[in-house]
Design a protein around this motif. Structure first.
Motif, PDB file in Angstrom:
ATOM      1  N   ALA A 290       0.852  -1.189   0.000  1.00 10.05           N
ATOM      2  CA  ALA A 290       0.000   0.000   0.000  1.00 10.05           C
ATOM      3  C   ALA A 290       0.888   1.239   0.000  1.00 10.05           C
ATOM      4  O   ALA A 290       2.018   1.188   0.482  1.00 10.05           O
ATOM      5  CB  ALA A 290      -0.925   0.009   1.219  1.00 10.05           C
ATOM      6  N   PRO A 291       0.393   2.365  -0.547  1.00  6.65           N
ATOM      7  CA  PRO A 291       1.196   3.595  -0.588  1.00  6.65           C
ATOM      8  C   PRO A 291       1.192   4.321   0.754  1.00  6.65           C
ATOM      9  O   PRO A 291       0.824   5.486   0.860  1.00  6.65           O
ATOM     10  CB  PRO A 291       0.508   4.406  -1.687  1.00  6.65           C
ATOM     11  CG  PRO A 291      -0.925   3.994  -1.598  1.00  6.65           C
ATOM     12  CD  PRO A 291      -0.911   2.538  -1.234  1.00  6.65           C
ATOM     13  N   ILE A 292       1.608   3.619   1.793  1.00  5.72           N
ATOM     14  CA  ILE A 292       1.617   4.138   3.157  1.00  5.72           C
ATOM     15  C   ILE A 292       3.016   3.936   3.741  1.00  5.72           C
ATOM     16  O   ILE A 292       3.661   2.921   3.498  1.00  5.72           O
ATOM     17  CB  ILE A 292       0.587   3.404   4.033  1.00  5.72           C
ATOM     18  CG1 ILE A 292      -0.840   3.632   3.515  1.00  5.72           C
ATOM     19  CG2 ILE A 292       0.703   3.821   5.491  1.00  5.72           C
ATOM     20  CD1 ILE A 292      -1.311   5.073   3.629  1.00  5.72           C
ATOM     21  N   ALA A 293       3.464   4.900   4.521  1.00  2.92           N
ATOM     22  CA  ALA A 293       4.749   4.780   5.209  1.00  2.92           C
ATOM     23  C   ALA A 293       4.611   5.373   6.598  1.00  2.92           C
ATOM     24  O   ALA A 293       3.694   6.152   6.880  1.00  2.92           O
ATOM     25  CB  ALA A 293       5.845   5.499   4.432  1.00  2.92           C
ATOM     26  N   VAL A 294       5.519   4.989   7.488  1.00  2.00           N
ATOM     27  CA  VAL A 294       5.618   5.634   8.795  1.00  2.00           C
ATOM     28  C   VAL A 294       6.995   6.270   8.913  1.00  2.00           C
ATOM     29  O   VAL A 294       7.997   5.724   8.438  1.00  2.00           O
ATOM     30  CB  VAL A 294       5.372   4.664   9.966  1.00  2.00           C
ATOM     31  CG1 VAL A 294       3.936   4.186   9.969  1.00  2.00           C
ATOM     32  CG2 VAL A 294       6.327   3.507   9.954  1.00  2.00           C
ATOM     33  N   ILE A 295       7.028   7.420   9.532  1.00  2.00           N
ATOM     34  CA  ILE A 295       8.260   8.173   9.758  1.00  2.00           C
ATOM     35  C   ILE A 295       8.541   8.180  11.258  1.00  2.00           C
ATOM     36  O   ILE A 295       7.670   8.538  12.059  1.00  2.00           O
ATOM     37  CB  ILE A 295       8.130   9.617   9.259  1.00  2.00           C
ATOM     38  CG1 ILE A 295       7.751   9.645   7.766  1.00  2.00           C
ATOM     39  CG2 ILE A 295       9.425  10.396   9.496  1.00  2.00           C
ATOM     40  CD1 ILE A 295       7.311  11.026   7.293  1.00  2.00           C
ATOM     41  N   PHE A 296       9.758   7.772  11.634  1.00  2.00           N
ATOM     42  CA  PHE A 296      10.222   7.896  13.009  1.00  2.00           C
ATOM     43  C   PHE A 296      11.021   9.197  13.087  1.00  2.00           C
ATOM     44  O   PHE A 296      12.098   9.293  12.503  1.00  2.00           O
ATOM     45  CB  PHE A 296      11.109   6.721  13.411  1.00  2.00           C
ATOM     46  CG  PHE A 296      10.420   5.387  13.396  1.00  2.00           C
ATOM     47  CD1 PHE A 296       9.857   4.863  14.549  1.00  2.00           C
ATOM     48  CD2 PHE A 296      10.347   4.640  12.227  1.00  2.00           C
ATOM     49  CE1 PHE A 296       9.241   3.617  14.542  1.00  2.00           C
ATOM     50  CE2 PHE A 296       9.727   3.403  12.211  1.00  2.00           C
ATOM     51  CZ  PHE A 296       9.176   2.882  13.371  1.00  2.00           C
ATOM     52  N   ARG A 297      10.488  10.165  13.768  1.00  2.00           N
ATOM     53  CA  ARG A 297      11.191  11.441  13.941  1.00  2.00           C
ATOM     54  C   ARG A 297      11.852  11.401  15.323  1.00  2.00           C
ATOM     55  O   ARG A 297      11.188  11.395  16.350  1.00  2.00           O
ATOM     56  CB  ARG A 297      10.192  12.589  13.823  1.00  2.00           C
ATOM     57  CG  ARG A 297      10.821  13.991  13.850  1.00  2.00           C
ATOM     58  CD  ARG A 297      10.804  14.541  15.248  1.00  2.00           C
ATOM     59  NE  ARG A 297      11.311  15.908  15.286  1.00  2.00           N
ATOM     60  CZ  ARG A 297      12.009  16.421  16.288  1.00  2.00           C
ATOM     61  NH1 ARG A 297      12.289  15.691  17.356  1.00  2.00           N
ATOM     62  NH2 ARG A 297      12.436  17.663  16.246  1.00  2.00           N
ATOM     63  N   ARG A 298      13.181  11.356  15.354  1.00  2.00           N
ATOM     64  CA  ARG A 298      13.918  11.202  16.606  1.00  2.00           C
ATOM     65  C   ARG A 298      14.781  12.424  16.877  1.00  2.00           C
ATOM     66  O   ARG A 298      15.452  12.925  15.983  1.00  2.00           O
ATOM     67  CB  ARG A 298      14.794   9.951  16.556  1.00  2.00           C
ATOM     68  CG  ARG A 298      15.532   9.673  17.857  1.00  2.00           C
ATOM     69  CD  ARG A 298      15.992   8.224  17.930  1.00  2.00           C
ATOM     70  NE  ARG A 298      16.941   7.870  16.892  1.00  2.00           N
ATOM     71  CZ  ARG A 298      18.271   7.955  17.022  1.00  2.00           C
ATOM     72  NH1 ARG A 298      18.793   8.401  18.139  1.00  2.00           N
ATOM     73  NH2 ARG A 298      19.057   7.589  16.039  1.00  2.00           N
ATOM     74  N   GLY A 299      14.768  12.869  18.082  1.00  2.00           N
ATOM     75  CA  GLY A 299      15.586  13.986  18.499  1.00  2.00           C
ATOM     76  C   GLY A 299      14.892  14.796  19.587  1.00  2.00           C
ATOM     77  O   GLY A 299      13.794  15.306  19.346  1.00  2.00           O
ATOM     78  N   PRO A 300      15.508  14.877  20.785  1.00  2.00           N
ATOM     79  CA  PRO A 300      16.706  14.162  21.214  1.00  2.00           C
ATOM     80  C   PRO A 300      16.541  12.647  21.103  1.00  2.00           C
ATOM     81  O   PRO A 300      15.460  12.169  20.790  1.00  2.00           O
ATOM     82  CB  PRO A 300      16.871  14.597  22.680  1.00  2.00           C
ATOM     83  CG  PRO A 300      16.067  15.853  22.803  1.00  2.00           C
ATOM     84  CD  PRO A 300      14.939  15.711  21.847  1.00  2.00           C
ATOM     85  N   SER A 301      17.620  11.915  21.391  1.00  2.00           N
ATOM     86  CA  SER A 301      17.667  10.494  21.052  1.00  2.00           C
ATOM     87  C   SER A 301      16.590   9.672  21.736  1.00  2.00           C
ATOM     88  O   SER A 301      16.177   8.643  21.212  1.00  2.00           O
ATOM     89  CB  SER A 301      19.044   9.908  21.379  1.00  2.00           C
ATOM     90  OG  SER A 301      19.314  10.014  22.767  1.00  2.00           O
ATOM     91  N   LYS A 302      16.109  10.109  22.912  1.00  2.00           N
ATOM     92  CA  LYS A 302      15.096   9.342  23.620  1.00  2.00           C
ATOM     93  C   LYS A 302      13.720   9.997  23.549  1.00  2.00           C
ATOM     94  O   LYS A 302      12.869   9.793  24.415  1.00  2.00           O
ATOM     95  CB  LYS A 302      15.521   9.124  25.073  1.00  2.00           C
ATOM     96  CG  LYS A 302      16.735   8.209  25.191  1.00  2.00           C
ATOM     97  CD  LYS A 302      17.104   7.960  26.626  1.00  2.00           C
ATOM     98  CE  LYS A 302      18.336   7.053  26.714  1.00  2.00           C
ATOM     99  NZ  LYS A 302      18.749   6.809  28.117  1.00  2.00           N
ATOM    100  N   GLN A 303      13.496  10.768  22.489  1.00  2.00           N
ATOM    101  CA  GLN A 303      12.169  11.305  22.195  1.00  2.00           C
ATOM    102  C   GLN A 303      11.857  10.992  20.733  1.00  2.00           C
ATOM    103  O   GLN A 303      12.578  11.423  19.844  1.00  2.00           O
ATOM    104  CB  GLN A 303      12.101  12.807  22.452  1.00  2.00           C
ATOM    105  CG  GLN A 303      12.227  13.188  23.917  1.00  2.00           C
ATOM    106  CD  GLN A 303      12.025  14.662  24.151  1.00  2.00           C
ATOM    107  OE1 GLN A 303      11.608  15.407  23.273  1.00  2.00           O
ATOM    108  NE2 GLN A 303      12.326  15.106  25.362  1.00  2.00           N
ATOM    109  N   VAL A 304      10.788  10.243  20.534  1.00  2.00           N
ATOM    110  CA  VAL A 304      10.438   9.792  19.191  1.00  2.00           C
ATOM    111  C   VAL A 304       9.001  10.174  18.890  1.00  2.00           C
ATOM    112  O   VAL A 304       8.111  10.018  19.738  1.00  2.00           O
ATOM    113  CB  VAL A 304      10.603   8.263  19.047  1.00  2.00           C
ATOM    114  CG1 VAL A 304      10.270   7.814  17.633  1.00  2.00           C
ATOM    115  CG2 VAL A 304      12.016   7.841  19.409  1.00  2.00           C
ATOM    116  N   LEU A 305       8.775  10.667  17.682  1.00  2.00           N
ATOM    117  CA  LEU A 305       7.432  10.970  17.193  1.00  2.00           C
ATOM    118  C   LEU A 305       7.149  10.077  15.993  1.00  2.00           C
ATOM    119  O   LEU A 305       7.981   9.955  15.092  1.00  2.00           O
ATOM    120  CB  LEU A 305       7.334  12.437  16.772  1.00  2.00           C
ATOM    121  CG  LEU A 305       6.063  12.846  16.015  1.00  2.00           C
ATOM    122  CD1 LEU A 305       4.828  12.711  16.905  1.00  2.00           C
ATOM    123  CD2 LEU A 305       6.188  14.269  15.483  1.00  2.00           C
TER     124      LEU A 305
END
Length: 301
Positions: free
Chosen positions: A18-33
């Motif tokens: 499927a045309p779907i993706a997930v993005i892991f936005r990291r920074g600082p190293s122990k905070q992820v969106l």
């Protein structure tokens, strides 16, 4: 203290059906969106922040992108580290398997209905109050489950998704106090052909080293190589891949980019379009909605 833009890392996993993706936005190293990305129209759905370390290269998406398997650690009791399943763009766990150390973890969606966990024999028990639906089966990943770090899960996922390993180091440079802890000679190099094979383009990912001082853990460069050997260098970049339509997608400096493919050819790298800049985002408490805290139905959407 204001966070530097360059400290934002973006890693992406694309669903294979499927045309779907997930993005892991990291920074600082122990905070992820976690962010959900529609590859057809570039709409983005901001999801849930998480105060822990997520090992994104040990994660995987279900084929249609509706479920995420991830490996996380906060190094606090009761779990220390764990693998879990959630519904993107949220990280609230539908199922959670305690791990307890940094070896292995995560795994692969072999199919929508079967998860292969990179856990040892004694690490397959669900934490209390979690459950898995009857239509989902759980197995173990690989020949030596529960060991390794990002490799073997990362490399196995690359192979499954069309990448080929084209070079591997014959030696390494390990120098205490150097800018990078380890340098590979030659680089670990993976290559993925353009979806429109007639174009002759291939995307190369070169892992040139590990653990740069005040920099990323993986030193990665991407380039686009033509049949005649000419190469367009993207440079230092956290992630890159082809879209299903053949556009070049990549992340750099906390931003997400698209380089259009038209009539079998790519535009110049200077023509890249910035889809989004995530570098200025800051942690916000967010609860998963009710629909993200229940398993999807047996039948795929």
């Amino acid at each position: 203290m204001q966070q530097k833009k360059s400290s934002t890392r973006l890693f992406v996993i694309v669903a294979r059906s499927a045309p779907i993706a997930v993005i892991f936005r990291r920074g600082p190293s122990k905070q992820v969106l976690l962010i959900k990305w529609n590859l057809e129209d570039d709409t983005l759905e901001i999801g849930q922040w998480f105060k822990a370390r997520i090992y994104e290269r040990r994660c995987d998406l279900s084929p249609e992108g509706e479920m995420l398997l991830y490996f996380a650690a906060d190094w606090r009791k009761p779990y220390e580290s764990w693998s879990a399943v959630s519904r993107p763009p949220y990280l609230s766990s539908l199922a959670l398997w305690p791990k307890g150390d940094g070896w292995g973890g995560g795994g692969q969606f072999y199919t929508r209905e079967r998860i292969l966990l990179n856990h040892r024999d004694g690490e397959l028990q669900l934490a209390q109050e979690f459950w898995v639906p009857k239509w989902m089966s759980i197995g173990q990943f690989g020949d030596r489950p529960g060991w390794g770090e990002d490799e073997p899960v990362w490399f196995a996922r690359l192979q499954r998704d069309g990448w080929k390993l084209v070079s591997y180091p014959t030696k390494t440079k390990d120098e205490w106090g150097a800018k990078a802890m380890v340098e590979f000679d030659p680089p670990i190099r993976w290559q993925k052909s353009h979806p429109q094979n007639a174009s002759g383009f291939a995307l190369q990912m070169s892992i040139v080293g590990i653990h740069e001082v005040d920099g990323p853990w993986y030193l990665i460069e991407h380039s686009v190589v033509e049949k005649n050997g000419n190469a367009t260098n993207i440079g230092r970049s956290d992630w890159a891949d082809w879209s299903p339509a053949g556009d070049l997608l990549f992340t750099q400096g906390g931003s997400l980019f698209r380089l259009r493919c038209s009539h079998g050819g790519l535009a110049s790298i200077e023509s890249r379009e910035q889809i989004a800049d995530f570098s200025e985002l800051r942690f916000q408490q967010c609860e998963a909605p009710a629909e993200a805290r229940i398993w999807p139905s047996k039948r795929s959407r």
